[in-house]
Write a protein that holds these residues in place. Structure first.
Motif, PDB file in Angstrom:
ATOM      1  N   THR A 266     -14.329  -2.463  19.342  1.00 18.66           N
ATOM      2  CA  THR A 266     -14.241  -1.885  20.692  1.00 18.66           C
ATOM      3  C   THR A 266     -13.108  -2.477  21.525  1.00 18.66           C
ATOM      4  N   GLY A 267     -12.418  -3.474  21.015  1.00 17.94           N
ATOM      5  CA  GLY A 267     -11.423  -4.188  21.806  1.00 17.94           C
ATOM      6  C   GLY A 267     -10.201  -3.355  22.145  1.00 17.94           C
ATOM      7  N   PRO A 268      -9.449  -3.771  23.152  1.00 14.97           N
ATOM      8  CA  PRO A 268      -8.218  -3.060  23.541  1.00 14.97           C
ATOM      9  C   PRO A 268      -7.136  -3.208  22.474  1.00 14.97           C
ATOM     10  N   VAL A 269      -6.251  -2.233  22.426  1.00 15.44           N
ATOM     11  CA  VAL A 269      -5.221  -2.157  21.383  1.00 15.44           C
ATOM     12  C   VAL A 269      -3.864  -2.527  21.961  1.00 15.44           C
ATOM     13  N   ARG A 270      -3.161  -3.431  21.275  1.00 14.85           N
ATOM     14  CA  ARG A 270      -1.838  -3.875  21.736  1.00 14.85           C
ATOM     15  C   ARG A 270      -0.685  -3.038  21.164  1.00 14.85           C
ATOM     16  N   LEU A 271      -0.877  -2.514  19.955  1.00  8.62           N
ATOM     17  CA  LEU A 271       0.199  -1.743  19.328  1.00  8.62           C
ATOM     18  C   LEU A 271      -0.421  -0.850  18.262  1.00  8.62           C
ATOM     19  N   GLU A 272       0.138   0.354  18.097  1.00  7.03           N
ATOM     20  CA  GLU A 272      -0.424   1.326  17.155  1.00  7.03           C
ATOM     21  C   GLU A 272       0.713   2.115  16.511  1.00  7.03           C
ATOM     22  N   GLU A 273       0.503   2.502  15.269  1.00  7.07           N
ATOM     23  CA  GLU A 273       1.471   3.359  14.576  1.00  7.07           C
ATOM     24  C   GLU A 273       0.707   4.362  13.725  1.00  7.07           C
ATOM     25  N   ARG A 274       1.268   5.571  13.582  1.00  7.68           N
ATOM     26  CA  ARG A 274       0.592   6.664  12.891  1.00  7.68           C
ATOM     27  C   ARG A 274       1.301   7.029  11.591  1.00  7.68           C
ATOM     28  N   THR A 275       0.539   7.680  10.700  1.00  7.11           N
ATOM     29  CA  THR A 275       1.114   8.211   9.477  1.00  7.11           C
ATOM     30  C   THR A 275       0.302   9.427   9.039  1.00  7.11           C
ATOM     31  N   SER A 276       0.952  10.361   8.364  1.00  5.88           N
ATOM     32  CA  SER A 276       0.269  11.542   7.848  1.00  5.88           C
ATOM     33  C   SER A 276      -0.574  11.165   6.624  1.00  5.88           C
ATOM     34  N   ILE A 277      -1.760  11.766   6.518  1.00  6.56           N
ATOM     35  CA  ILE A 277      -2.602  11.525   5.340  1.00  6.56           C
ATOM     36  C   ILE A 277      -2.175  12.413   4.181  1.00  6.56           C
ATOM     37  N   GLY A 278      -1.943  13.696   4.446  1.00  5.68           N
ATOM     38  CA  GLY A 278      -1.502  14.591   3.386  1.00  5.68           C
ATOM     39  C   GLY A 278      -2.431  14.532   2.182  1.00  5.68           C
ATOM     40  N   GLY A 279      -1.851  14.393   0.996  1.00 11.06           N
ATOM     41  CA  GLY A 279      -2.652  14.321  -0.232  1.00 11.06           C
ATOM     42  C   GLY A 279      -2.825  12.917  -0.746  1.00 11.06           C
ATOM     43  N   LYS A 280      -2.709  11.914   0.119  1.00  7.56           N
ATOM     44  CA  LYS A 280      -2.781  10.523  -0.323  1.00  7.56           C
ATOM     45  C   LYS A 280      -4.207  10.126  -0.681  1.00  7.56           C
ATOM     46  N   THR A 281      -4.316   9.244  -1.661  1.00  6.73           N
ATOM     47  CA  THR A 281      -5.607   8.670  -2.013  1.00  6.73           C
ATOM     48  C   THR A 281      -5.900   7.484  -1.098  1.00  6.73           C
ATOM     49  N   ALA A 282      -7.147   7.023  -1.137  1.00  2.00           N
ATOM     50  CA  ALA A 282      -7.500   5.838  -0.355  1.00  2.00           C
ATOM     51  C   ALA A 282      -6.680   4.640  -0.799  1.00  2.00           C
ATOM     52  N   GLY A 283      -6.435   4.528  -2.095  1.00  2.00           N
ATOM     53  CA  GLY A 283      -5.622   3.421  -2.587  1.00  2.00           C
ATOM     54  C   GLY A 283      -4.210   3.463  -2.052  1.00  2.00           C
ATOM     55  N   GLU A 284      -3.603   4.639  -2.046  1.00  2.00           N
ATOM     56  CA  GLU A 284      -2.237   4.780  -1.540  1.00  2.00           C
ATOM     57  C   GLU A 284      -2.169   4.499  -0.047  1.00  2.00           C
ATOM     58  N   LEU A 285      -3.153   5.004   0.694  1.00  2.00           N
ATOM     59  CA  LEU A 285      -3.175   4.754   2.136  1.00  2.00           C
ATOM     60  C   LEU A 285      -3.408   3.280   2.446  1.00  2.00           C
ATOM     61  N   THR A 286      -4.232   2.631   1.639  1.00  2.00           N
ATOM     62  CA  THR A 286      -4.494   1.207   1.853  1.00  2.00           C
ATOM     63  C   THR A 286      -3.217   0.396   1.742  1.00  2.00           C
ATOM     64  N   VAL A 287      -2.427   0.673   0.720  1.00  2.00           N
ATOM     65  CA  VAL A 287      -1.155  -0.032   0.543  1.00  2.00           C
ATOM     66  C   VAL A 287      -0.222   0.244   1.719  1.00  2.00           C
ATOM     67  N   GLU A 288      -0.129   1.505   2.127  1.00  2.09           N
ATOM     68  CA  GLU A 288       0.766   1.880   3.221  1.00  2.09           C
ATOM     69  C   GLU A 288       0.338   1.245   4.541  1.00  2.09           C
ATOM     70  N   LEU A 289      -0.950   1.328   4.848  1.00  3.09           N
ATOM     71  CA  LEU A 289      -1.430   0.803   6.127  1.00  3.09           C
ATOM     72  C   LEU A 289      -1.415  -0.717   6.154  1.00  3.09           C
ATOM     73  N   SER A 290      -1.599  -1.337   5.011  1.00  8.20           N
ATOM     74  CA  SER A 290      -1.521  -2.797   4.949  1.00  8.20           C
ATOM     75  C   SER A 290      -0.125  -3.274   5.306  1.00  8.20           C
ATOM     76  N   ALA A 291       0.891  -2.645   4.705  1.00  7.15           N
ATOM     77  CA  ALA A 291       2.281  -3.011   5.010  1.00  7.15           C
ATOM     78  C   ALA A 291       2.613  -2.714   6.469  1.00  7.15           C
ATOM     79  N   MET A 292       2.129  -1.585   6.966  1.00  7.04           N
ATOM     80  CA  MET A 292       2.357  -1.228   8.366  1.00  7.04           C
ATOM     81  C   MET A 292       1.706  -2.245   9.291  1.00  7.04           C
ATOM     82  N   GLY A 293       0.468  -2.614   9.000  1.00 11.25           N
ATOM     83  CA  GLY A 293      -0.242  -3.579   9.830  1.00 11.25           C
ATOM     84  C   GLY A 293       0.413  -4.940   9.832  1.00 11.25           C
ATOM     85  N   ALA A 294       0.934  -5.362   8.686  1.00 15.73           N
ATOM     86  CA  ALA A 294       1.627  -6.644   8.609  1.00 15.73           C
ATOM     87  C   ALA A 294       2.853  -6.646   9.513  1.00 15.73           C
ATOM     88  N   ARG A 295       3.608  -5.551   9.461  1.00 17.01           N
ATOM     89  CA  ARG A 295       4.820  -5.450  10.285  1.00 17.01           C
ATOM     90  C   ARG A 295       4.473  -5.430  11.775  1.00 17.01           C
TER      91      ARG A 295
END
Length: 309
Positions: A146-175
């Protein structure tokens, strides 16, 4: 900064790595305790974060609970950290832990908050047919995401699997986490909107059974949401067959009256009827065997047209 890192699965590893590469002093890594493997007697296996932190020479701590372990909280407070970075840790943090670092605890959350608060935001977003998802750097508070958000970024899901999205969002979150830590004042915490709240409950293994009473579009989402784990599946003659990839079948020759019979095999190439449309598995896996195409599966296992799964 003096940073405490808290994370457990593969999703969290790139975040830890990015903090170290950015020059932060990671004074300790907290992770869930090592777990036994799938077979009895198998040695305990440390989590991906635990193993990587040790490779980096970072002290690893694995308390079962901050509430039940009387020494866990004082030990954390003694670190005198500037901030704690949390990424899929898996333990509930009491208020005393959230308050211990100078700047509190920042969480890498894999959704566009307030949509999909909770344990499985990536899988739930796919199952719901969301067009996009993303990552938020959230200032943690006692409520569930429920906490406030300091920064956010979006990406299209398209035909990605959960595994593919996990890798993408992990790298995005690290950055994004590195960006926020470089200028906390420049990324003020913005309170989440009150509208649009949804909850991403934990994935149960039973959900991975393909439900052909749903539309083919929904069944295809099941396949993507549960790849790689726990793995979507159907059963044939008592054998569980995982479906790793599939596509909605649109060929006109499959538009027969019995297409609406859920689970009916419609041709000799494993097209499966759903309540609306049909699904065709592409890559599958039998128990104890390697990944194969549906064509390879059918060479060793006869699943004829007219069979009801």
């Amino acid at each position: 900064m003096r940073v405490i890192f808290m994370g457990t699965p593969d999703f969290a590893v790139p975040v830890l790595d990015a903090l170290v590469k950015a020059g932060h002093d990671v004074v300790a890594a907290y992770s869930q305790p090592p777990r036994a493997g799938g077979r009895r007697g198998k040695a305990l296996t440390p989590s991906p974060v635990h193993a990587w932190a040790e490779e980096l020479g970072i002290e690893v701590r694995t308390p079962l609970s901050f509430r039940k372990d009387p020494d866990a909280l004082p030990a954390l407070q003694a670190l005198e950290a500037d901030v704690a970075v949390v990424a899929a840790y898996g333990l509930i943090l009491p208020q005393a832990v959230l308050d211990a670092p100078k700047h509190g605890c920042l969480n890498v959350h894999g959704s566009l908050l307030p949509r999909w608060r909770g344990a499985a935001p990536i899988q739930r977003a796919i199952l719901a047919g969301d067009a996009e998802t993303g990552v938020g750097i959230m200032q943690m508070e006692a409520g569930l995401d429920t906490g406030p958000v300091r920064l956010e970024e979006r990406t299209s899901i398209g035909g990605k699997t959960a595994g593919e999205l996990t890798v993408e969002l992990s790298a995005m979150g690290a950055r994004l986490m590195v960006e926020v830590l470089a200028d906390l004042d420049g990324h003020p915490a913005v309170v989440q909107p009150e509208e649009g709240v949804t909850y991403a409950s934990k994935i149960e293994k039973a959900e991975a059974r393909l439900d052909f009473t749903r539309s083919a579009v929904e069944v295809e989402r099941q396949v993507r949401a549960f790849n790689p784990a726990p793995g979507a599946f159907f059963e044939f003659q008592g054998e569980r067959i995982k479906v790793l990839t599939a596509h909605v079948q649109t060929d006109l020759e499959l538009r027969a009256d019995f297409e609406s019979i859920p689970g009916l095999i419609l041709d000799d190439q494993l097209a499966i009827g759903c309540c609306v449309g049909a699904i065709r598995p592409d890559m599958v896996q039998r128990a104890g065997r390697g990944v194969m195409t549906s064509r390879e599966l059918l060479r060793g296992l006869d699943i004829p047209r007219g069979t009801r799964l």
